[in-house]
Motif scaffolding. Structure first.
Motif, mmCIF file in Angstrom:
data_model
loop_
_atom_site.group_PDB
_atom_site.id
_atom_site.type_symbol
_atom_site.label_atom_id
_atom_site.label_comp_id
_atom_site.label_asym_id
_atom_site.label_seq_id
_atom_site.Cartn_x
_atom_site.Cartn_y
_atom_site.Cartn_z
ATOM 1 N N UNK A 43 2.270 10.853 -3.977
ATOM 2 C CA UNK A 43 2.936 9.838 -3.057
ATOM 3 C C UNK A 43 3.178 10.885 -1.805
ATOM 4 N N UNK A 44 3.832 12.027 -2.204
ATOM 5 C CA UNK A 44 4.237 13.003 -1.005
ATOM 6 C C UNK A 44 3.049 13.455 -0.451
ATOM 7 N N UNK A 45 1.981 13.805 -1.332
ATOM 8 C CA UNK A 45 0.751 14.289 -0.597
ATOM 9 C C UNK A 45 0.023 13.301 0.498
ATOM 10 N N UNK A 46 0.166 11.932 0.027
ATOM 11 C CA UNK A 46 -0.327 11.013 0.918
ATOM 12 C C UNK A 46 0.351 10.888 2.258
ATOM 13 N N UNK A 79 0.616 2.950 2.019
ATOM 14 C CA UNK A 79 1.411 3.617 1.271
ATOM 15 C C UNK A 79 1.644 2.697 0.057
ATOM 16 N N UNK A 80 2.145 3.372 -0.963
ATOM 17 C CA UNK A 80 2.428 2.702 -2.482
ATOM 18 C C UNK A 80 3.496 1.527 -2.165
ATOM 19 N N UNK A 150 -5.424 5.572 0.740
ATOM 20 C CA UNK A 150 -4.997 4.484 0.094
ATOM 21 C C UNK A 150 -4.206 5.021 -1.320
ATOM 22 N N UNK A 151 -2.794 4.800 -1.154
ATOM 23 C CA UNK A 151 -1.947 5.448 -2.267
ATOM 24 C C UNK A 151 -1.916 4.001 -3.456
ATOM 25 N N UNK A 152 -2.485 4.343 -4.563
ATOM 26 C CA UNK A 152 -2.546 3.232 -5.817
ATOM 27 C C UNK A 152 -2.860 2.123 -5.123
ATOM 28 N N UNK A 153 -3.981 1.765 -4.582
ATOM 29 C CA UNK A 153 -4.313 0.405 -3.811
ATOM 30 C C UNK A 153 -4.601 -0.670 -4.478
ATOM 31 N N UNK A 182 -10.060 8.083 0.792
ATOM 32 C CA UNK A 182 -9.204 8.848 -0.220
ATOM 33 C C UNK A 182 -8.201 8.100 -0.858
ATOM 34 N N UNK A 183 -8.133 8.080 -2.216
ATOM 35 C CA UNK A 183 -7.374 7.075 -2.810
ATOM 36 C C UNK A 183 -6.532 7.647 -4.072
ATOM 37 N N UNK A 184 -5.345 7.410 -4.208
ATOM 38 C CA UNK A 184 -4.556 7.998 -5.524
ATOM 39 C C UNK A 184 -4.684 6.842 -6.843
ATOM 40 N N UNK A 185 -4.876 7.336 -7.792
ATOM 41 C CA UNK A 185 -4.802 6.492 -9.012
ATOM 42 C C UNK A 185 -4.622 7.263 -10.344
ATOM 43 N N UNK A 186 -4.386 6.605 -11.225
ATOM 44 C CA UNK A 186 -4.144 7.153 -12.536
ATOM 45 C C UNK A 186 -5.164 6.361 -13.610
#
Length: 290
Positions: A43-46, A79-80, A150-153, A182-186
């Motif tokens: 999240x900080x990176x996004x 953002x998230x 997209x942070x955890x879209x 670019x999207x964040x996910x786990x």
């Protein structure tokens, strides 16, 4: 051609956490998944990539500094969390964009509003978590930009919403071959369905982007005909278990070469799914950081 370039990005978060330094380039026409465990710094990176969080380093979108007018006009960011929009009605936010945002596509917004069944005259704070995310996605996807951050879209979306968003993102890439997402996910399934590249993030730092398809070729489970002394030290080995042994490797070519040099017969081999390979990468202690 690069849609996004991050150079020496650093963010300090008190005494307990720091982001970077991060150097990263995102190629045009690609979807990149940023993978990391909780607390890795995604999240900080996004926030840093979007220009929302001040600090050291430089981020450029199509060559424009992210803090410039041209840079801001080239990216959309979800953002998230988004507390700043919660007091507003979606219609009000639509009106603000329509009157002040040159990238705004109202036809696109109206289509998303219908598709997501969004109530335009209800305060966003009164919507469910999933509907709140759909509202923010509809706003940002309606901006005609070349980069989506997209942070955890998919977080909080129901199954129908996840499918809708997936189709929207794929359609966007088809319509804009020079764009990037670019999207964040786990979640491994999201990576499998959408990503071209994977960026692993740990302890506030990123590793080199990896092509998803190449990653799938490298990670394998191999069944051996007999036990082999020292197999734990073979290149690429992550796990060894059973008799005769099964081995997990992250470098199948190097592992098989090592086995061939010792005349070890391979009984069976299969590729690992991302569900299996991504956790191995995330707990890897190597320092292949950029």
């Amino acid at each position: 051609m690069h849609t996004l370039t991050c150079k020496n990005i650093v963010r300090k978060m008190g005494d307990d956490f720091s982001l970077g330094p991060i150097n990263l380039e995102i190629h045009a026409g690609t979807i990149t998944a940023v993978i990391g465990n909780n607390g890795a710094g995604k999240t900080t990176f996004f926030q840093a990539m979007s220009g929302d969080y001040p600090g050291e380093g430089e981020t450029k979108v199509h060559g424009h500094n992210v803090h410039s007018i041209a840079g801001k006009a080239a990216l959309s960011y979800v953002p998230q969390t988004f507390p700043e929009v919660l007091p507003f009605r979606l219609q009000k936010l639509r009106d603000l964009h329509a009157n002040h945002d040159d990238t705004w596509r109202d036809d696109r917004f109206q289509a998303y509003a219908r598709q997501f069944d969004l109530p335009l005259r209800k305060r966003i704070s009164k919507l469910s978590v999933g509907m709140q995310r759909k509202a923010v996605l509809a706003l940002q996807l309606s901006r005609d930009t070349s980069l989506l951050l997209l942070d955890e879209p998919f977080a909080g979306l129901d199954m129908e919403g996840q499918t809708q968003l997936e189709k929207i993102l794929i359609s966007k890439m088809e319509d804009d071959p020079d764009g990037s997402i670019v999207f964040a996910t786990h979640i491994a399934d999201e990576v499998q369905r959408l990503a071209d590249y994977i960026v692993i993030m740990k302890n506030g730092k990123t590793q080199e982007p990896m092509e998803k398809d190449i990653l799938a070729q490298q990670f394998k489970r191999i069944w051996l005909a007999k036990s082999v002394t020292g197999v734990e030290e073979a290149p690429g080995i992550r796990e060894v278990e059973g008799v005769p042994p099964q081995i997990l490797t992250s470098d199948a070519e190097a592992t098989e070469k090592w086995l061939a040099e010792r005349d070890v017969q391979i009984m069976k081999r299969e590729r690992l799914s991302l569900h299996e390979s991504l956790p191995l990468l995330l707990r890897d202690e190597e320092t292949n950081e950029v």
